[in-house]
Design a protein around this motif. Structure first.
Motif, PDB file in Angstrom:
ATOM      1  N   LYS A   6       8.838  -7.192  -3.125  1.00  0.00           N
ATOM      2  CA  LYS A   6       8.345  -6.025  -2.408  1.00  0.00           C
ATOM      3  C   LYS A   6       9.298  -4.850  -2.617  1.00  0.00           C
ATOM      4  O   LYS A   6      10.506  -5.013  -2.692  1.00  0.00           O
ATOM      5  N   GLU A   7       8.732  -3.689  -2.693  1.00  0.00           N
ATOM      6  CA  GLU A   7       9.487  -2.467  -2.887  1.00  0.00           C
ATOM      7  C   GLU A   7      10.516  -2.283  -1.763  1.00  0.00           C
ATOM      8  O   GLU A   7      10.214  -2.482  -0.601  1.00  0.00           O
ATOM      9  N   THR A   8      11.728  -1.904  -2.129  1.00  0.00           N
ATOM     10  CA  THR A   8      12.757  -1.653  -1.132  1.00  0.00           C
ATOM     11  C   THR A   8      12.737  -0.197  -0.702  1.00  0.00           C
ATOM     12  O   THR A   8      12.133   0.651  -1.361  1.00  0.00           O
ATOM     13  N   ARG A   9      13.424   0.099   0.400  1.00  0.00           N
ATOM     14  CA  ARG A   9      13.512   1.478   0.877  1.00  0.00           C
ATOM     15  C   ARG A   9      14.130   2.379  -0.189  1.00  0.00           C
ATOM     16  O   ARG A   9      13.682   3.496  -0.413  1.00  0.00           O
ATOM     17  N   SER A  10      15.152   1.872  -0.882  1.00  0.00           N
ATOM     18  CA  SER A  10      15.794   2.636  -1.950  1.00  0.00           C
ATOM     19  C   SER A  10      14.815   2.929  -3.087  1.00  0.00           C
ATOM     20  O   SER A  10      14.776   4.040  -3.619  1.00  0.00           O
ATOM     21  N   ASP A  11      14.008   1.922  -3.458  1.00  0.00           N
ATOM     22  CA  ASP A  11      12.986   2.142  -4.493  1.00  0.00           C
ATOM     23  C   ASP A  11      12.039   3.254  -4.074  1.00  0.00           C
ATOM     24  O   ASP A  11      11.683   4.121  -4.862  1.00  0.00           O
ATOM     25  N   ARG A  12      11.609   3.201  -2.825  1.00  0.00           N
ATOM     26  CA  ARG A  12      10.663   4.198  -2.308  1.00  0.00           C
ATOM     27  C   ARG A  12      11.288   5.591  -2.384  1.00  0.00           C
ATOM     28  O   ARG A  12      10.646   6.542  -2.808  1.00  0.00           O
ATOM     29  N   ASP A  53      -8.994   3.511  -3.557  1.00  0.00           N
ATOM     30  CA  ASP A  53      -9.079   3.778  -2.118  1.00  0.00           C
ATOM     31  C   ASP A  53      -7.912   4.663  -1.657  1.00  0.00           C
ATOM     32  O   ASP A  53      -6.844   4.170  -1.300  1.00  0.00           O
ATOM     33  N   ILE A  54      -8.119   5.970  -1.673  1.00  0.00           N
ATOM     34  CA  ILE A  54      -7.050   6.910  -1.330  1.00  0.00           C
ATOM     35  C   ILE A  54      -6.570   6.714   0.110  1.00  0.00           C
ATOM     36  O   ILE A  54      -5.385   6.865   0.399  1.00  0.00           O
ATOM     37  N   ALA A  55      -7.449   6.355   1.011  1.00  0.00           N
ATOM     38  CA  ALA A  55      -7.037   6.113   2.402  1.00  0.00           C
ATOM     39  C   ALA A  55      -6.060   4.940   2.476  1.00  0.00           C
ATOM     40  O   ALA A  55      -5.061   5.006   3.207  1.00  0.00           O
ATOM     41  N   ALA A  56      -6.315   3.893   1.709  1.00  0.00           N
ATOM     42  CA  ALA A  56      -5.411   2.741   1.695  1.00  0.00           C
ATOM     43  C   ALA A  56      -4.064   3.118   1.087  1.00  0.00           C
ATOM     44  O   ALA A  56      -3.007   2.699   1.577  1.00  0.00           O
ATOM     45  N   TRP A  57      -4.076   3.924   0.026  1.00  0.00           N
ATOM     46  CA  TRP A  57      -2.816   4.369  -0.579  1.00  0.00           C
ATOM     47  C   TRP A  57      -2.032   5.242   0.393  1.00  0.00           C
ATOM     48  O   TRP A  57      -0.808   5.107   0.510  1.00  0.00           O
ATOM     49  N   ARG A  58      -2.710   6.136   1.066  1.00  0.00           N
ATOM     50  CA  ARG A  58      -2.015   6.998   2.036  1.00  0.00           C
ATOM     51  C   ARG A  58      -1.426   6.169   3.169  1.00  0.00           C
ATOM     52  O   ARG A  58      -0.318   6.440   3.626  1.00  0.00           O
ATOM     53  N   GLU A  59      -2.140   5.163   3.612  1.00  0.00           N
ATOM     54  CA  GLU A  59      -1.622   4.278   4.664  1.00  0.00           C
ATOM     55  C   GLU A  59      -0.396   3.516   4.162  1.00  0.00           C
ATOM     56  O   GLU A  59       0.602   3.387   4.872  1.00  0.00           O
ATOM     57  N   TRP A  60      -0.455   3.016   2.936  1.00  0.00           N
ATOM     58  CA  TRP A  60       0.704   2.338   2.332  1.00  0.00           C
ATOM     59  C   TRP A  60       1.914   3.274   2.336  1.00  0.00           C
ATOM     60  O   TRP A  60       3.009   2.892   2.691  1.00  0.00           O
ATOM     61  N   TRP A  61       1.679   4.524   1.963  1.00  0.00           N
ATOM     62  CA  TRP A  61       2.762   5.497   1.882  1.00  0.00           C
ATOM     63  C   TRP A  61       3.319   5.801   3.269  1.00  0.00           C
ATOM     64  O   TRP A  61       4.525   5.848   3.470  1.00  0.00           O
ATOM     65  N   ARG A  62       2.460   6.003   4.261  1.00  0.00           N
ATOM     66  CA  ARG A  62       2.899   6.299   5.628  1.00  0.00           C
ATOM     67  C   ARG A  62       3.692   5.148   6.237  1.00  0.00           C
ATOM     68  O   ARG A  62       4.634   5.371   6.963  1.00  0.00           O
ATOM     69  N   GLU A  63       3.267   3.935   5.967  1.00  0.00           N
ATOM     70  CA  GLU A  63       3.934   2.775   6.545  1.00  0.00           C
ATOM     71  C   GLU A  63       5.330   2.561   5.994  1.00  0.00           C
ATOM     72  O   GLU A  63       6.166   1.961   6.650  1.00  0.00           O
ATOM     73  N   GLY A  64       5.591   3.060   4.800  1.00  0.00           N
ATOM     74  CA  GLY A  64       6.864   2.791   4.140  1.00  0.00           C
ATOM     75  C   GLY A  64       8.049   3.523   4.723  1.00  0.00           C
ATOM     76  O   GLY A  64       9.056   2.919   5.059  1.00  0.00           O
ATOM     77  N   ASP A  65       7.968   4.822   4.851  1.00  0.00           N
ATOM     78  CA  ASP A  65       9.102   5.602   5.330  1.00  0.00           C
ATOM     79  C   ASP A  65       8.603   6.986   5.712  1.00  0.00           C
ATOM     80  O   ASP A  65       8.447   7.845   4.863  1.00  0.00           O
ATOM     81  N   ALA A  66       8.414   7.211   6.970  1.00  0.00           N
ATOM     82  CA  ALA A  66       7.842   8.473   7.445  1.00  0.00           C
ATOM     83  C   ALA A  66       8.695   9.667   7.049  1.00  0.00           C
ATOM     84  O   ALA A  66       8.174  10.728   6.737  1.00  0.00           O
ATOM     85  N   GLY A  67      10.003   9.520   7.027  1.00  0.00           N
ATOM     86  CA  GLY A  67      10.874  10.638   6.656  1.00  0.00           C
ATOM     87  C   GLY A  67      10.665  11.072   5.227  1.00  0.00           C
ATOM     88  O   GLY A  67      10.539  12.252   4.926  1.00  0.00           O
TER      89      GLY A  67
END
Length: 75
Positions: A6-12, A53-67
């Motif tokens: 799974k992608e790490t915070r640093s990767d993100r 599914d752009i909504a699913a991608w946006r949710e993935w992005w939001r869940e990762g790191d809001a900052g």
């Protein structure tokens, strides 16, 4: 996920400048080929594939790191 952790915070954070433009292309480019290439790139970065599914991608992005998300993602 197969063969990838799974992608790490640093990767993100390292990939953040690439993710927002890819999300914009997936959401709004009229060319289906461009959208598919954006989807493929996002899937390589994320280690998951939400298809078109752009909504699913946006949710993935939001869940990762809001900052990081709030700084780079517009739309």
């Amino acid at each position: 996920m197969t063969g990838r952790e799974k992608e790490t915070r640093s990767d993100r954070q390292n990939n953040a400048p690439r993710i927002a433009p890819l999300l914009r292309l997936l959401a709004s480019d009229p060319d289906i080929g461009v959208k598919d290439e954006a989807r493929r790139a996002l899937a390589r970065i994320a280690g998951v594939d939400h298809g078109m599914d752009i909504a699913a991608w946006r949710e993935w992005w939001r869940e990762g790191d809001a900052g990081v998300e709030s700084f780079y993602f517009i739309g």
